[in-house]
Design a protein around this motif. Sequence first.
Motif, mmCIF file in Angstrom:
data_model
loop_
_atom_site.group_PDB
_atom_site.id
_atom_site.type_symbol
_atom_site.label_atom_id
_atom_site.label_comp_id
_atom_site.label_asym_id
_atom_site.label_seq_id
_atom_site.Cartn_x
_atom_site.Cartn_y
_atom_site.Cartn_z
ATOM 1 N N PRO A 180 0.992 -1.135 0.095
ATOM 2 C CA PRO A 180 -0.065 -0.112 0.154
ATOM 3 C C PRO A 180 0.847 1.457 -0.021
ATOM 4 O O PRO A 180 0.299 2.317 -0.467
ATOM 5 N N ASP A 181 2.109 1.161 0.559
ATOM 6 C CA ASP A 181 2.959 2.340 0.509
ATOM 7 C C ASP A 181 3.435 2.776 -0.852
ATOM 8 O O ASP A 181 3.249 3.785 -1.243
ATOM 9 N N PHE A 182 3.647 1.792 -1.824
ATOM 10 C CA PHE A 182 3.983 2.050 -3.174
ATOM 11 C C PHE A 182 2.943 2.506 -3.747
ATOM 12 O O PHE A 182 2.813 3.378 -4.643
ATOM 13 N N ILE A 183 1.445 1.989 -3.534
ATOM 14 C CA ILE A 183 0.203 2.397 -4.353
ATOM 15 C C ILE A 183 0.043 3.861 -3.753
ATOM 16 O O ILE A 183 -0.214 4.781 -4.944
ATOM 17 N N ARG A 184 0.107 4.010 -2.786
ATOM 18 C CA ARG A 184 -0.080 5.610 -2.062
ATOM 19 C C ARG A 184 0.939 6.627 -2.828
ATOM 20 O O ARG A 184 0.604 7.969 -3.313
ATOM 21 N N TYR A 185 2.262 6.077 -3.105
ATOM 22 C CA TYR A 185 3.349 6.878 -3.529
ATOM 23 C C TYR A 185 3.109 7.329 -5.023
ATOM 24 O O TYR A 185 3.001 8.297 -5.618
ATOM 25 N N LEU A 186 2.673 6.129 -5.770
ATOM 26 C CA LEU A 186 2.278 6.288 -7.211
ATOM 27 C C LEU A 186 1.248 6.988 -7.371
ATOM 28 O O LEU A 186 1.274 7.912 -8.410
ATOM 29 N N ARG A 187 0.004 6.970 -6.559
ATOM 30 C CA ARG A 187 -0.988 7.827 -6.937
ATOM 31 C C ARG A 187 -0.750 9.345 -6.740
ATOM 32 O O ARG A 187 -1.384 10.094 -7.294
ATOM 33 N N GLY A 188 0.338 9.378 -5.717
ATOM 34 C CA GLY A 188 0.699 10.969 -5.446
ATOM 35 C C GLY A 188 1.793 11.766 -6.361
ATOM 36 O O GLY A 188 1.671 12.738 -6.242
ATOM 37 N N THR A 189 2.206 10.778 -7.019
ATOM 38 C CA THR A 189 3.434 11.339 -7.934
ATOM 39 C C THR A 189 3.119 11.207 -9.371
ATOM 40 O O THR A 189 3.978 11.670 -10.036
ATOM 41 N N ILE A 190 2.254 10.327 -9.759
ATOM 42 C CA ILE A 190 1.968 10.204 -11.138
ATOM 43 C C ILE A 190 0.402 10.464 -11.491
ATOM 44 O O ILE A 190 -0.342 9.724 -11.459
ATOM 45 N N PRO A 191 0.382 11.989 -11.924
ATOM 46 C CA PRO A 191 -0.996 12.502 -12.108
ATOM 47 C C PRO A 191 -1.756 12.203 -13.561
ATOM 48 O O PRO A 191 -2.949 12.510 -13.804
ATOM 49 N N ASP A 192 -0.942 11.229 -14.435
ATOM 50 C CA ASP A 192 -1.489 11.159 -15.631
ATOM 51 C C ASP A 192 -2.767 10.405 -15.668
ATOM 52 O O ASP A 192 -3.111 9.200 -14.926
ATOM 53 N N PRO A 193 -3.693 10.827 -16.299
ATOM 54 C CA PRO A 193 -5.015 10.329 -16.369
ATOM 55 C C PRO A 193 -5.017 8.830 -17.055
ATOM 56 O O PRO A 193 -6.103 8.098 -16.894
ATOM 57 N N ARG A 194 -4.143 8.514 -17.867
ATOM 58 C CA ARG A 194 -4.054 7.353 -18.257
ATOM 59 C C ARG A 194 -3.310 6.092 -17.378
ATOM 60 O O ARG A 194 -3.400 4.840 -17.627
ATOM 61 N N PHE A 195 -3.049 6.635 -16.289
ATOM 62 C CA PHE A 195 -2.626 5.875 -15.322
ATOM 63 C C PHE A 195 -3.257 5.440 -13.948
ATOM 64 O O PHE A 195 -4.096 6.171 -13.712
ATOM 65 N N ALA A 196 -3.397 4.093 -13.694
ATOM 66 C CA ALA A 196 -4.306 3.652 -12.564
ATOM 67 C C ALA A 196 -3.067 2.735 -11.608
ATOM 68 O O ALA A 196 -2.706 1.398 -12.314
ATOM 69 N N ALA A 197 -3.205 3.260 -10.392
ATOM 70 C CA ALA A 197 -2.324 2.199 -9.344
ATOM 71 C C ALA A 197 -3.346 1.373 -8.479
ATOM 72 O O ALA A 197 -4.074 2.084 -7.825
ATOM 73 N N VAL A 198 -3.278 0.358 -8.471
ATOM 74 C CA VAL A 198 -4.311 -0.811 -7.977
ATOM 75 C C VAL A 198 -3.549 -1.478 -6.833
ATOM 76 O O VAL A 198 -2.581 -2.126 -7.088
ATOM 77 N N ALA A 199 -4.097 -1.445 -5.561
ATOM 78 C CA ALA A 199 -3.615 -2.191 -4.420
ATOM 79 C C ALA A 199 -4.329 -3.644 -4.708
ATOM 80 O O ALA A 199 -5.626 -3.799 -4.660
ATOM 81 N N GLY A 200 -3.375 -4.759 -4.724
ATOM 82 C CA GLY A 200 -3.903 -6.098 -4.995
ATOM 83 C C GLY A 200 -2.907 -7.076 -5.248
ATOM 84 O O GLY A 200 -1.788 -6.736 -5.600
ATOM 85 N N SER A 201 -3.261 -8.173 -5.913
ATOM 86 C CA SER A 201 -2.481 -9.270 -5.996
ATOM 87 C C SER A 201 -2.373 -9.567 -7.582
ATOM 88 O O SER A 201 -3.493 -9.526 -8.175
ATOM 89 N N ALA A 202 -1.177 -9.793 -8.428
ATOM 90 C CA ALA A 202 -1.372 -9.847 -9.866
ATOM 91 C C ALA A 202 -1.939 -11.215 -9.768
ATOM 92 O O ALA A 202 -2.397 -11.492 -11.118
ATOM 93 N N ALA A 203 -2.156 -11.987 -9.103
ATOM 94 C CA ALA A 203 -3.048 -13.332 -9.465
ATOM 95 C C ALA A 203 -4.531 -13.127 -9.679
ATOM 96 O O ALA A 203 -5.080 -13.713 -10.319
ATOM 97 N N ASP A 204 -4.731 -11.704 -9.429
ATOM 98 C CA ASP A 204 -6.123 -11.484 -9.637
ATOM 99 C C ASP A 204 -6.378 -10.494 -10.652
ATOM 100 O O ASP A 204 -7.336 -9.491 -11.062
ATOM 101 N N VAL A 205 -5.156 -10.389 -11.707
ATOM 102 C CA VAL A 205 -5.198 -9.514 -12.901
ATOM 103 C C VAL A 205 -6.552 -9.727 -13.681
ATOM 104 O O VAL A 205 -6.614 -8.674 -14.242
ATOM 105 N N GLU A 206 -7.116 -10.725 -13.761
ATOM 106 C CA GLU A 206 -8.248 -10.801 -14.723
ATOM 107 C C GLU A 206 -9.483 -9.911 -14.134
ATOM 108 O O GLU A 206 -10.183 -9.090 -14.902
ATOM 109 N N GLN A 207 -9.594 -9.862 -12.810
ATOM 110 C CA GLN A 207 -10.781 -9.008 -12.239
ATOM 111 C C GLN A 207 -10.286 -7.946 -12.359
ATOM 112 O O GLN A 207 -11.238 -6.796 -12.572
#
Length: 214
Positions: free
Chosen positions: A103-130
């Motif tokens: 969650p620390d990385f996710i908060r950091y990314l959301r706070g430093t990359i304002p690009d509208p094409r970007f989405a930082a998602v907290a979760g597992s790569a195993a759930d990539v389909e969902q």
Amino acid sequence: MPPSSRTATARRSSDRASTRRSAREAGVPSPWGMFLSGFVKHPVMVGSIVPSSGKLIRRMLEPVDWTSCKLFVEYGPGVGTFCRPILDRMTPDAKLIAIDTNPDFIRYLRGTIPDPRFAAVAGSAADVEQIVADQGFAHADYVLSGLPFSTLPPGVGPAIASATHRVLRPGGAFLVYQFSPKVRDFLSPHWDRIDHDMEWWNVPPAQLYWGWKD
């Protein structure tokens, strides 16, 4: 480089510098500080104590057809070392989804990359389909991972590899950089065509794999 390209590049550099200044003023740690903190807290989930080199990033992304890429997914983005180069290469209508369990990385990314094409998602790569479906997509064109497959908890690596193969469109690819060749054991059950290379100008030297879904 055409004048328009130079202007766009200069604008992106200026925007990033402004974002970094705003982040520092808001008390957001530096990328190196965040990366080291993430490694200390979750050493099993972070592949290296040192962010990837520019040479590794360029080599890893070389095979990507950016004109046809509408959805790019990254596992374990950390402080965004790959995110920014990916966004620089993507078309205006493409999307980058970065998935991380920290969650620390996710908060950091959301706070430093304002690009509208970007989405930082907290979760597992195993759930990539969902996660991809939640973002309004049926498939991904490319998936990039620096997760240390050989040190993940039992069963997690195979689950991620399987889910990644399912979420990729035909013609898409799984881009993997690792420091152990054991990752091929996770890829070979799903990908018949796997390209391999080494990037020696990285600390440590990295194994590069591209698994193509035919």
